[in-house]
Design an enzyme around this catalytic site. Structure first.
Site, PDB file in Angstrom:
ATOM      1  N   ASP A   1      11.177  12.124  -6.666  1.00 21.00           N
ATOM      2  CA  ASP A   1      10.897  11.320  -5.469  1.00 21.00           C
ATOM      3  C   ASP A   1      11.778  10.051  -5.463  1.00 21.00           C
ATOM      4  O   ASP A   1      11.285   8.938  -5.260  1.00 21.00           O
ATOM      5  CB  ASP A   1       9.411  10.952  -5.414  1.00 21.00           C
ATOM      6  CG  ASP A   1       8.973  10.474  -4.033  1.00 21.00           C
ATOM      7  OD1 ASP A   1       9.717  10.706  -3.051  1.00 21.00           O
ATOM      8  OD2 ASP A   1       7.894   9.862  -3.928  1.00 21.00           O
TER       9      ASP A   1
ATOM     10  N   VAL B   1       0.866  -1.182   0.000  1.00 21.54           N
ATOM     11  CA  VAL B   1       0.000   0.000   0.000  1.00 21.54           C
ATOM     12  C   VAL B   1       0.903   1.233   0.000  1.00 21.54           C
ATOM     13  O   VAL B   1       1.856   1.311   0.776  1.00 21.54           O
ATOM     14  CB  VAL B   1      -0.911   0.043   1.261  1.00 21.54           C
ATOM     15  CG1 VAL B   1      -1.899   1.200   1.165  1.00 21.54           C
ATOM     16  CG2 VAL B   1      -1.651  -1.265   1.457  1.00 21.54           C
TER      17      VAL B   1
HETATM   18  N1  LIG Z   1       5.570  -3.036 -10.565  1.00 19.74           N
HETATM   19  C1  LIG Z   1       5.613  -3.563  -9.347  1.00 19.74           C
HETATM   20  N2  LIG Z   1       5.945  -4.855  -9.157  1.00 19.74           N
HETATM   21  C2  LIG Z   1       6.011  -5.385  -7.922  1.00 19.74           C
HETATM   22  N3  LIG Z   1       5.761  -4.700  -6.784  1.00 19.74           N
HETATM   23  C3  LIG Z   1       5.424  -3.395  -6.912  1.00 19.74           C
HETATM   24  C4  LIG Z   1       5.322  -2.768  -8.178  1.00 19.74           C
HETATM   25  N4  LIG Z   1       4.972  -1.464  -7.979  1.00 19.74           N
HETATM   26  C5  LIG Z   1       4.869  -1.297  -6.656  1.00 19.74           C
HETATM   27  N5  LIG Z   1       5.127  -2.451  -5.999  1.00 19.74           N
HETATM   28  C6  LIG Z   1       5.131  -2.661  -4.540  1.00 19.74           C
HETATM   29  O1  LIG Z   1       3.935  -2.169  -3.995  1.00 19.74           O
HETATM   30  C7  LIG Z   1       4.175  -1.497  -2.768  1.00 19.74           C
HETATM   31  C8  LIG Z   1       3.529  -0.116  -2.763  1.00 19.74           C
HETATM   32  O2  LIG Z   1       4.120   0.646  -3.785  1.00 19.74           O
HETATM   33  P1  LIG Z   1       3.819   2.184  -4.017  1.00 19.74           P
HETATM   34  O3  LIG Z   1       4.713   2.621  -5.122  1.00 19.74           O
HETATM   35  O4  LIG Z   1       2.363   2.383  -4.187  1.00 19.74           O
HETATM   36  O5  LIG Z   1       4.172   2.859  -2.645  1.00 19.74           O
HETATM   37  P2  LIG Z   1       5.570   3.135  -1.958  1.00 19.74           P
HETATM   38  O6  LIG Z   1       6.588   3.526  -2.998  1.00 19.74           O
HETATM   39  O7  LIG Z   1       5.913   1.974  -1.082  1.00 19.74           O
HETATM   40  O8  LIG Z   1       5.225   4.370  -1.033  1.00 19.74           O
HETATM   41  P3  LIG Z   1       4.830   5.853  -1.501  1.00 19.74           P
HETATM   42  O9  LIG Z   1       3.458   5.781  -2.046  1.00 19.74           O
HETATM   43  O10 LIG Z   1       4.910   6.591  -0.217  1.00 19.74           O
HETATM   44  O11 LIG Z   1       5.836   6.300  -2.525  1.00 19.74           O
HETATM   45  C9  LIG Z   1       5.689  -1.456  -2.569  1.00 19.74           C
HETATM   46  O12 LIG Z   1       6.054  -2.448  -1.646  1.00 19.74           O
HETATM   47  C10 LIG Z   1       6.246  -1.813  -3.913  1.00 19.74           C
HETATM   48  O13 LIG Z   1       7.412  -2.568  -3.799  1.00 19.74           O
END
Ligand SMILES: Nc1ncnc2c1ncn2[C@@H]1O[C@H](COP(=O)(O)OP(=O)(O)OP(=O)(O)O)[C@@H](O)[C@H]1O
Length: 323
Positions: free
Chosen positions: A164, A49
Site C-alpha cells: 500500500d 483519521v
Molecule cells: N507516526 C505518526 N506521526 C504523525 N502523524 C501520523 C503518524 N501516523 C499517522 N499519522 C497521521 O495520521 C493520519 C491518519 O493516518 P492513517 O495512517 O491512519 O491513515 P491514512 O494513511 O491517511 O489513510 P488510510 O487509512 O486510507 O491508509 C495521517 O494524516 C497521518 O499523517
C-alpha cells in the site's frame, strides 16, 4: 517508576499471542497510560483519521512523543491488520521505517503506538493542505524519495511486500527524513525463491499495479509501480487521482513524458530550479516504475540508485578556480 516501553526481540506467531500467551509483554502499553497520554482521547489531540481509525498525538510517561492509532469499531480492518503491523515492525527496523513503540489490546481495544512524526505525511507537503506549508525544494523532495526508496528496498530484502505504497504512507520527521508506515496489508513471502503471492487484491486506487489488479499476483514490483506514482506526485504536486477521475496521474504523466513534455507538468513552484539532467533522470526512472509489465520495472535497489544519481545531477558543479 516510569513504564519501560522497550521493543520486543521475539516474534508473534499467531493471533492468540496478542490475547493469551503474549511474548511481547514489554511491548504492551496499559490502556490507562494511553488515556493519560491523550487526555482520555480528547479530540484536541486528534491528528487524522484513516481506515483503521483515529490517530492521536500524545506524550507517554517517560516523555516519548507518540502517535496512537486507535481502531474504530466499524473499521473494515481488524485483528489481522493489527497483528501484521506488529509482526512486521517488530522484525524490521530501519532508519526509513516508522518505529512501533508498542500496542494495547485491553478492553477490546486495538491501539498501535508509533514514534510521532513531526511533519506528518508527504502528501500534505505537496497539495491540498490548508496549512500554507512552505514549498519543499527539489533537493528536499529528492532526499525524501531516496529515503522512502531505501526503506522499501530494505523491506524487499527482508522478503516483505508493503502492498500500500502511497504518499500518505510516507511520514516526515522533524529533520525531514522520510519513514515508511502502514504495514497492515503487507505480505511476507514465505520463501525467498518464490516470486509472487496469490492474494485478494488490496491497495489504494490510483496506486494499484494494473498487473496485480488483473492477475492477483503480488510481487515487489507492485510496490515499485505504486512508488512510481508517488514519484510523479512529488514532481507534479498533484494527487494520484484527479477530481474528475477521468485519467490517473500515472497515465497522464507517462503520456506527457512520452511526448517529451514532462517539464510542462512539473510543479510550477520548483520547475525553474530543477536542472534538466536531474529532471530527465527522475522522469525516466518514474516512467520505468510504471511499466505495464512488472518484468520491465526496475528493482527498488535500481530505483534508489537512479534517484541518488538524480540528486547528484542537481548538485552545483564545483569548478576549478582558473588562476
Ligand atoms: N507516526 C505518526 N506521526 C504523525 N502523524 C501520523 C503518524 N501516523 C499517522 N499519522 C497521521 O495520521 C493520519 C491518519 O493516518 P492513517 O495512517 O491512519 O491513515 P491514512 O494513511 O491517511 O489513510 P488510510 O487509512 O486510507 O491508509 C495521517 O494524516 C497521518 O499523517
Amino acid at each position: 517508576m516510569g513504564t519501560n516501553y522497550s521493543k520486543p526481540t521475539t516474534s508473534i506467531n499467531d493471533a492468540s499471542n496478542l490475547s493469551n500467551r503474549d511474548p511481547f509483554e514489554s511491548f504492551r502499553v496499559p490502556f490507562v497510560d494511553l488515556q493519560e497520554a491523550t487526555n482520555n482521547f480528547d479530540d484536541k489531540f486528534l491528528i487524522g483519521v484513516g481506515i483503521f481509525g483515529k490517530v492521536y498525538r500524545g506524550v507517554l510517561r517517560d516523555g516519548t512523543k507518540v502517535a496512537l492509532k486507535r481502531r474504530k469499531p466499524e473499521s473494515p480492518q481488524g485483528i489481522e491488520e493489527f497483528r501484521t503491523e506488529i509482526e512486521i515492525l517488530s522484525h524490521c527496523s530501519h532508519p526509513h521505517l516508522v518505529s512501533l513503540i508498542g500496542y494495547c489490546d485491553e478492553r477490546n481495544e486495538m491501539i498501535l503506538i508509533y514514534d510521532y512524526m513531526e511533519n506528518g505525511n508527504l502528501s500534505k507537503h505537496l497539495y491540498g493542505s490548508d496549512l500554507c506549508l512552505p514549498t519543499v525544494s527539489w533537493e528536499q523532495r529528492l532526499e525524501i524519495c531516496i529515503g522512502a526508496a531505501r526503506g522499501l528496498d530494505y523491506l524487499h530484502n527482508c522478503a516483505v511486500i508493503h502492498g500500500d505504497v502511497q504518499s500518505t504512507n510516507i511520514l516526515i520527521d522533524e529533520n525531514f527524513v522520510a519513514k515508511i508506515t502502514d504495514f497492515g496489508i503487507s505480505k511476507t513471502r514465505p520463501e525467498f525463491d518464490q516470486t509472487h503471492l496469490s492474494t485478494i487484491v488490496q491497495g489504494t486506487l490510483g496506486y494499484l499495479d494494473p498487473e496485480y489488479f488483473i492477475k492477483g499476483r503480488l510481487t515487489e514490483k507492485s510496490d515499485v509501480y505504486s512508488f512510481g506514482v508517488v514519484l510523479f506526485e512529488v514532481l507534479c504536486a498533484r494527487p494520484a487521482i484527479g477530481r474528475s477521475h477521468m485519467i490517473s496521474l500515472a497515465e497522464w504523466a507517462v503520456e506527457t513524458q512520452k511526448m517529451g513534455q514532462l517539464e510542462q507538468i512539473v510543479d510550477p513552484s520548483i520547475v525553474a530550479k530543477i536542472r534538466p539532467e536531474s529532471l530527465r533522470m527522475f522522469g525516466e526512472t518514474a516512467v520505468k516504475c510504471l511499466a505495464s509489465s512488472s518484468e520491465n520495472r526496475p528493482s527498488m535497489g535500481d530505483v534508489l540508485w537512479k534517484l541518488e544519481y538524480a540528486l547528484h545531477l542537481q548538485e552545483p558543479i564545483i569548478q576549478d578556480n582558473p588562476e
